[in-house]
Scaffold this motif. Structure first.
Motif, PDB file in Angstrom:
ATOM      1  N   SER A  89       0.725  -1.254  -0.013  1.00  6.18           N
ATOM      2  CA  SER A  89      -0.073  -0.154   0.037  1.00  6.18           C
ATOM      3  C   SER A  89       0.787   1.217  -0.036  1.00  6.18           C
ATOM      4  CB  SER A  89      -1.088   0.127   1.467  1.00  6.18           C
ATOM      5  OG  SER A  89      -0.150   0.030   2.426  1.00  6.18           O
ATOM      6  N   TRP A  90       2.098   1.079   0.207  1.00  8.46           N
ATOM      7  CA  TRP A  90       3.054   2.352   0.229  1.00  8.46           C
ATOM      8  C   TRP A  90       3.558   2.665  -1.110  1.00  8.46           C
ATOM      9  CZ3 TRP A  90       1.753   5.212   4.081  1.00  8.46           C
ATOM     10  CH2 TRP A  90       1.260   4.578   5.170  1.00  8.46           C
ATOM     11  N   TYR A  91       3.413   1.626  -2.168  1.00 12.99           N
ATOM     12  CA  TYR A  91       3.915   1.651  -3.259  1.00 12.99           C
ATOM     13  C   TYR A  91       2.868   1.883  -4.420  1.00 12.99           C
ATOM     14  CZ  TYR A  91       7.455   0.450  -0.250  1.00 12.99           C
ATOM     15  OH  TYR A  91       8.601   0.311   0.540  1.00 12.99           O
TER      16      TYR A  91
ATOM     17  N   THR B 200      10.474  -3.231   3.873  1.00 12.63           N
ATOM     18  CA  THR B 200       9.998  -2.030   2.805  1.00 12.63           C
ATOM     19  C   THR B 200      11.245  -1.776   1.895  1.00 12.63           C
ATOM     20  OG1 THR B 200      11.360  -0.076   3.535  1.00 12.63           O
ATOM     21  CG2 THR B 200       9.238  -0.458   4.685  1.00 12.63           C
TER      22      THR B 200
ATOM     23  N   ASP C  54      11.971   1.039   0.546  1.00 14.32           N
ATOM     24  CA  ASP C  54      12.365   2.360   0.329  1.00 14.32           C
ATOM     25  C   ASP C  54      12.874   3.103   1.552  1.00 14.32           C
ATOM     26  OD1 ASP C  54       9.956   2.489   1.455  1.00 14.32           O
ATOM     27  OD2 ASP C  54       9.271   4.373   0.542  1.00 14.32           O
ATOM     28  N   GLN C  55      12.869   2.615   2.664  1.00 20.24           N
ATOM     29  CA  GLN C  55      13.257   3.084   3.923  1.00 20.24           C
ATOM     30  C   GLN C  55      14.480   2.520   4.524  1.00 20.24           C
ATOM     31  OE1 GLN C  55      11.274   5.364   5.403  1.00 20.24           O
ATOM     32  NE2 GLN C  55       9.693   5.154   3.637  1.00 20.24           N
ATOM     33  N   ARG C  56      14.996   1.501   3.822  1.00 23.19           N
ATOM     34  CA  ARG C  56      16.405   0.767   4.304  1.00 23.19           C
ATOM     35  C   ARG C  56      17.359   2.120   4.141  1.00 23.19           C
ATOM     36  NH1 ARG C  56      18.818  -4.352   4.887  1.00 23.19           N
ATOM     37  NH2 ARG C  56      21.134  -4.181   4.754  1.00 23.19           N
ATOM     38  N   PRO C  57      18.175   2.533   5.424  1.00 25.21           N
ATOM     39  CA  PRO C  57      18.913   3.640   5.387  1.00 25.21           C
ATOM     40  C   PRO C  57      19.798   3.656   4.220  1.00 25.21           C
ATOM     41  CG  PRO C  57      19.099   2.986   7.392  1.00 25.21           C
ATOM     42  CD  PRO C  57      18.311   1.815   6.580  1.00 25.21           C
ATOM     43  N   ASP C  58      20.513   2.729   3.629  1.00 28.35           N
ATOM     44  CA  ASP C  58      21.445   2.594   2.512  1.00 28.35           C
ATOM     45  C   ASP C  58      20.760   1.853   1.419  1.00 28.35           C
ATOM     46  OD1 ASP C  58      23.336   2.233   0.696  1.00 28.35           O
ATOM     47  OD2 ASP C  58      24.991   1.693   2.132  1.00 28.35           O
ATOM     48  N   LEU C  59      20.106   2.255   0.242  1.00 30.35           N
ATOM     49  CA  LEU C  59      19.670   1.435  -0.512  1.00 30.35           C
ATOM     50  C   LEU C  59      20.589   1.029  -1.432  1.00 30.35           C
ATOM     51  CD1 LEU C  59      16.141   3.105  -1.769  1.00 30.35           C
ATOM     52  CD2 LEU C  59      16.738   1.167  -0.187  1.00 30.35           C
TER      53      LEU C  59
ATOM     54  N   LYS D 118      12.856  -2.531   8.537  1.00 30.99           N
ATOM     55  CA  LYS D 118      11.618  -2.716   8.261  1.00 30.99           C
ATOM     56  C   LYS D 118      11.404  -3.438   6.976  1.00 30.99           C
ATOM     57  CE  LYS D 118       9.511   1.292  10.653  1.00 30.99           C
ATOM     58  NZ  LYS D 118       8.409   2.257  10.428  1.00 30.99           N
TER      59      LYS D 118
END
Lengths: 390, 135
Positions: A142-144, A257, A259-264, A255
């Motif tokens: 739902s966040w994408y 997710t 997109d929230q991982r600090p280092d993508l 989490k």
């Protein structure tokens, strides 16, 4: 008490195709019966079944068969069964089966993955875009989806853009990976794509979600793959040299997710692979063959860095050197990977790793392969396996 | 036709109460941690007093992609999708569409402002260029 490690004793794969118009259960039966026979077993020896993710009606053709359908169709009586929708990615069933046989819940577990995404797509429902039956979407999707990021290619595109930005990688590098994997596929009779792919083909391909073009995306197929996971003592009586599951990695930080991982420029792959090395005396340098998830080409350098083949951001130099090619220092996706052999959701990678360790790779055989590292999943999904031929 | 989120008690403020360039982000008043996607319990201090708070949607592009593939029959392409760091909520990123006149010039580090599109009961966030808005 020291538990005896589990082993892979047999593998099987259906014919992989596009738009086969065959029932999923037909593909599955081909793969499962081949795997059972490969292990030198009969149906009556199988006392466990496990799959990922279990039957799912949300994404068309993504998982048409659950444990129940397969038990029923093959007439298998089980002492243990499970489907693992939330686990260490597509290797969840293999790891769970390993734990089941190590703890005596079962002796020989049939692990399977079946997909009919190609037929579903041709029927007008695009594979891997979760359209669902409900008007509204919940959970992590739902966040994408409402934001317009409908496809995993969008989420992988974010990873690739950031990685390119930080480490000066270019599309040329991904092109080198994609064309090399296609070359491997031409030496793999099971691979979907048999026509060579040139760098010009790659450069001219239509963009899907920048910087990823058509050939950076894996290919939806119809097919099934199965592996038999056996208890260590039972494996000795099987037909093939047991492939011991030396170590498993399933760690996950942060989490669920994309997109929230600090280092993508890292993924859950890095958590899982690091955890795997904590559980064995083997090192990355001992690995003869790598089989790493390539739902999108950008996942390959990330997985290789996760496994510690090189430092963070250093894949570029290895790609330029040809280290990931079949004749390179660290051969990767020797059967063509999902980019060229078709999307069997990690099970294709595992199948190819086993082929290599059983020295059945034919033209693409890596000389005297004894140790294989396998990684499944992208984004916040990851599972890692280290296989050692006994 | 947009796919819309299912509203629940935890995400309601985010999806329905964004306005004037501000977005509702859940924050823990005990440890000040911003939490996104929103949770009922603070994953940092396990506090139960978390509550949505209006935060400026000003943001900075962390990464982006240009989507060229129409995933749905009526999807107009190409369009930009960004992952942006919310400047006033450290650690929070929002992935959303970026409506810009200059899709070729999108870059990491670019400054954004937030806007909303009303679809049924949802106020769907999307980004605009801070520079274009200032002109």
């Amino acid at each position: 008490m020291t538990l005896q490690k589990a082993c892979i004793t047999g593998t099987g794969m259906s014919t992989v195709g596009r738009n086969t118009m065959r029932l999923a259960i037909d593909h599955l039966a081909d793969a499962a019966l081949a795997a059972i026979a490969d292990a030198g077993l009969t149906r009556d020896d199988i006392d466990g079944i496990c799959t990922y993710p279990g039957r799912s009606d949300n994404a068309p053709g993504m998982s048409p068969l659950g444990v129940g359908e397969v038990r029923n169709a093959l007439g298998i009586n089980t002492r243990w069964h499970a489907a693992i929708p939330e686990g260490p990615a597509q290797f969840g069933p293999v790891m769970s089966a390993a734990m089941a046989v190590m703890t005596g819940q079962a002796r020989h577990v049939l692990c399977f993955r079946a997909l009919t995404e190609s037929s579903s797509q041709s029927a007008g429902r695009r594979a891997s875009v979760p359209t669902g039956k409900n008007a509204r979407v919940s959970g992590w999707l739902s966040w994408y989806l409402p934001m317009g990021a409908m496809s995993a290619s969008n989420w992988a595109g974010w990873i690739a853009t950031r990685y390119f930005h930080e480490f000066d990688m270019t599309r040329e590098h991904l092109g080198m990976l994609a064309t090399a994997q296609r070359e491997n596929a031409t030496k793999n009779p099971r691979a979907l794509m048999q026509k060579p792919l040139s760098m010009d083909d790659y450069r001219e391909a239509r963009m899907i979600s920048s910087p990823l073009c058509l050939f950076d995306c894996d290919i939806p197929i119809d097919g099934a793959c199965a592996v038999i996971v056996s208890a260590g003592d039972a494996a000795k009586d099987c037909r093939n040299a047991p492939l011991q599951i030396e170590a498993m990695g399933a760690a996950l930080t942060g989490k669920d997710t994309w997109d929230q991982r600090p280092d993508l420029t890292t993924m859950a792959s890095h958590d899982a692979a690091a955890d795997l090395w904590q559980r064995t005396d083997y090192k990355a340098g001992d690995v003869d063959v790598f089989a790493v998830y390539d739902g999108f080409s950008i996942f390959v350098p990330l997985w290789m860095e996760a496994f510690g083949v090189c430092g963070h951001g250093e894949s570029k130099a290895l790609i330029e050197e040809g280290a990931f090619r079949l004749d390179g220092r660290h051969p990767v996706n020797t059967g063509g990977g999902q980019l060229s052999a078709g999307r069997l959701h990690g099970f294709g990678h595992l199948h190819e790793a086993c082929e290599q360790l059983w020295h059945r790779g034919g033209e693409r055989q890596v000389s005297d392969a004894q140790v294989a590292a396998c990684g499944a999943g992208g984004g916040f999904l990851a599972g890692a396996l280290l296989l050692v031929r006994q | 036709m947009a796919v819309l989120p299912e509203i629940d008690m935890i995400n309601e403020a985010f999806w329905t109460k964004g306005r004037d360039g501000k977005i509702m982000i859940v924050q823990c008043p005990d440890c000040e941690r911003f939490i996104h996607p929103p949770e009922r319990i603070c994953p940092n201090c396990l506090g139960r007093n978390v509550a949505p708070r209006a935060v400026s949607g000003d943001a900075t592009i962390y990464s982006f992609t240009i989507n060229h593939q129409p995933w749905l029959p009526d999807m107009a392409v190409p369009f930009a999708l960004v992952v942006a760091d919310i400047d006033a909520a450290p650690g929070v990123r929002i992935a959303a569409r970026f409506e810009t006149d200059d899709i070729a010039e999108i870059a990491i580090g670019q400054k954004l402002i937030m806007d909303f599109e009303e679809v049924e009961d949802i106020r769907l966030p999307f980004f605009r260029s801070a520079q274009e808005a200032a002109q």
